[in-house]
Design a protein around this motif. Sequence first.
Motif, PDB file in Angstrom:
ATOM      1  N   GLN A  52       0.838  -1.204   0.000  1.00 38.56           N
ATOM      2  CA  GLN A  52       0.000   0.000   0.000  1.00 38.56           C
ATOM      3  C   GLN A  52       0.871   1.251   0.000  1.00 38.56           C
ATOM      4  OE1 GLN A  52      -3.249   0.401  -0.477  1.00 38.56           O
ATOM      5  NE2 GLN A  52      -2.961   2.616  -0.365  1.00 38.56           N
ATOM      6  N   LEU A  53       1.908   1.273   0.825  1.00 39.97           N
ATOM      7  CA  LEU A  53       2.796   2.437   0.886  1.00 39.97           C
ATOM      8  C   LEU A  53       3.528   2.649  -0.436  1.00 39.97           C
ATOM      9  CD1 LEU A  53       4.186   1.986   4.486  1.00 39.97           C
ATOM     10  CD2 LEU A  53       2.740   3.869   3.674  1.00 39.97           C
ATOM     11  N   LEU A  54       3.933   1.565  -1.072  1.00 39.98           N
ATOM     12  CA  LEU A  54       4.597   1.693  -2.372  1.00 39.98           C
ATOM     13  C   LEU A  54       3.638   2.240  -3.422  1.00 39.98           C
ATOM     14  CD1 LEU A  54       6.812  -1.508  -2.430  1.00 39.98           C
ATOM     15  CD2 LEU A  54       7.570   0.866  -2.166  1.00 39.98           C
ATOM     16  N   HIS A  55       2.403   1.781  -3.408  1.00 38.59           N
ATOM     17  CA  HIS A  55       1.402   2.316  -4.339  1.00 38.59           C
ATOM     18  C   HIS A  55       1.174   3.813  -4.088  1.00 38.59           C
ATOM     19  CE1 HIS A  55       0.286  -1.219  -6.582  1.00 38.59           C
ATOM     20  NE2 HIS A  55       0.102  -1.914  -5.475  1.00 38.59           N
ATOM     21  N   GLU A  56       1.146   4.203  -2.826  1.00 40.72           N
ATOM     22  CA  GLU A  56       0.985   5.619  -2.503  1.00 40.72           C
ATOM     23  C   GLU A  56       2.198   6.419  -2.980  1.00 40.72           C
ATOM     24  OE1 GLU A  56       0.122   5.941   1.692  1.00 40.72           O
ATOM     25  OE2 GLU A  56      -1.638   4.637   1.502  1.00 40.72           O
ATOM     26  N   ALA A  57       3.380   5.854  -2.863  1.00 42.35           N
ATOM     27  CA  ALA A  57       4.594   6.521  -3.337  1.00 42.35           C
ATOM     28  C   ALA A  57       4.541   6.717  -4.851  1.00 42.35           C
ATOM     29  CB  ALA A  57       5.831   5.725  -2.939  1.00 42.35           C
ATOM     30  N   VAL A  58       3.988   5.733  -5.558  1.00 42.62           N
ATOM     31  CA  VAL A  58       3.825   5.859  -7.011  1.00 42.62           C
ATOM     32  C   VAL A  58       2.929   7.058  -7.329  1.00 42.62           C
ATOM     33  CG1 VAL A  58       2.830   4.786  -9.071  1.00 42.62           C
ATOM     34  CG2 VAL A  58       4.280   3.439  -7.525  1.00 42.62           C
ATOM     35  N   VAL A  59       1.842   7.193  -6.601  1.00 41.49           N
ATOM     36  CA  VAL A  59       0.937   8.327  -6.805  1.00 41.49           C
ATOM     37  C   VAL A  59       1.679   9.636  -6.518  1.00 41.49           C
ATOM     38  CG1 VAL A  59      -1.154   9.475  -5.958  1.00 41.49           C
ATOM     39  CG2 VAL A  59      -1.148   7.003  -6.361  1.00 41.49           C
ATOM     40  N   ASP A  60       2.422   9.672  -5.416  1.00 42.58           N
ATOM     41  CA  ASP A  60       3.156  10.886  -5.062  1.00 42.58           C
ATOM     42  C   ASP A  60       4.167  11.258  -6.143  1.00 42.58           C
ATOM     43  OD1 ASP A  60       1.760  10.943  -2.658  1.00 42.58           O
ATOM     44  OD2 ASP A  60       3.423  10.100  -1.487  1.00 42.58           O
ATOM     45  N   LEU A  61       4.915  10.302  -6.637  1.00 42.35           N
ATOM     46  CA  LEU A  61       5.896  10.579  -7.695  1.00 42.35           C
ATOM     47  C   LEU A  61       5.208  11.019  -8.980  1.00 42.35           C
ATOM     48  CD1 LEU A  61       8.725   7.909  -7.407  1.00 42.35           C
ATOM     49  CD2 LEU A  61       8.970  10.389  -7.376  1.00 42.35           C
ATOM     50  N   THR A  62       4.073  10.427  -9.275  1.00 41.73           N
ATOM     51  CA  THR A  62       3.326  10.794 -10.475  1.00 41.73           C
ATOM     52  C   THR A  62       2.849  12.240 -10.380  1.00 41.73           C
ATOM     53  OG1 THR A  62       2.677   8.499 -10.841  1.00 41.73           O
ATOM     54  CG2 THR A  62       1.350  10.203 -11.931  1.00 41.73           C
ATOM     55  N   VAL A  63       2.312  12.612  -9.234  1.00 39.98           N
ATOM     56  CA  VAL A  63       1.856  13.991  -9.023  1.00 39.98           C
ATOM     57  C   VAL A  63       3.052  14.943  -9.118  1.00 39.98           C
ATOM     58  CG1 VAL A  63       0.891  15.595  -7.314  1.00 39.98           C
ATOM     59  CG2 VAL A  63      -0.189  13.374  -7.696  1.00 39.98           C
ATOM     60  N   SER A  64       4.154  14.577  -8.521  1.00 38.36           N
ATOM     61  CA  SER A  64       5.366  15.392  -8.588  1.00 38.36           C
ATOM     62  C   SER A  64       5.814  15.588 -10.030  1.00 38.36           C
ATOM     63  CB  SER A  64       6.473  14.734  -7.768  1.00 38.36           C
ATOM     64  OG  SER A  64       7.670  15.444  -7.893  1.00 38.36           O
ATOM     65  N   SER A  65       5.829  14.522 -10.802  1.00 36.43           N
ATOM     66  CA  SER A  65       6.230  14.604 -12.213  1.00 36.43           C
ATOM     67  C   SER A  65       5.288  15.506 -12.995  1.00 36.43           C
ATOM     68  CB  SER A  65       6.259  13.212 -12.850  1.00 36.43           C
ATOM     69  OG  SER A  65       7.308  12.468 -12.295  1.00 36.43           O
ATOM     70  N   GLU A  66       4.003  15.409 -12.713  1.00 36.15           N
ATOM     71  CA  GLU A  66       3.028  16.251 -13.395  1.00 36.15           C
ATOM     72  C   GLU A  66       3.269  17.726 -13.083  1.00 36.15           C
ATOM     73  OE1 GLU A  66      -0.687  14.591 -12.101  1.00 36.15           O
ATOM     74  OE2 GLU A  66      -0.545  12.916 -13.507  1.00 36.15           O
ATOM     75  N   LYS A  67       3.660  18.032 -11.855  1.00 34.82           N
ATOM     76  CA  LYS A  67       3.970  19.414 -11.485  1.00 34.82           C
ATOM     77  C   LYS A  67       5.223  19.899 -12.203  1.00 34.82           C
ATOM     78  CE  LYS A  67       1.630  19.348  -7.046  1.00 34.82           C
ATOM     79  NZ  LYS A  67       1.741  19.485  -5.597  1.00 34.82           N
ATOM     80  N   LEU A  68       6.224  19.035 -12.334  1.00 36.11           N
ATOM     81  CA  LEU A  68       7.433  19.403 -13.065  1.00 36.11           C
ATOM     82  C   LEU A  68       7.107  19.676 -14.528  1.00 36.11           C
ATOM     83  CD1 LEU A  68      10.010  16.875 -11.577  1.00 36.11           C
ATOM     84  CD2 LEU A  68       9.802  19.316 -11.068  1.00 36.11           C
ATOM     85  N   VAL A  69       6.278  18.835 -15.120  1.00 40.84           N
ATOM     86  CA  VAL A  69       5.885  19.017 -16.519  1.00 40.84           C
ATOM     87  C   VAL A  69       5.098  20.318 -16.672  1.00 40.84           C
ATOM     88  CG1 VAL A  69       4.407  18.093 -18.360  1.00 40.84           C
ATOM     89  CG2 VAL A  69       5.981  16.580 -17.124  1.00 40.84           C
TER      90      VAL A  69
END
Length: 79
Positions: A52-69
Amino acid sequence: MKRLHHHDHEHAHDRHSPEETLALLGYMANHNRQHAQELHELAHSVDGEAAQLLHEAVVDLTVSSEKLVEALRILKGEE
């Protein structure tokens, strides 16, 4: 199995040229996407709270990447 790689992060607060900034943001967004994919794969190899924590980390990284883009898009004047 993929090997983990080491990151050295210097935190000098030098100003970057506009070209360097665009290149760095593009690189970081792509790099985060690659890490998100690796974490997604890892999440399927474990169970329970760790998964569950790894899945949440994936979401966090995805959101972070979207902000960078988005920042990259704005800096390129593509508003």
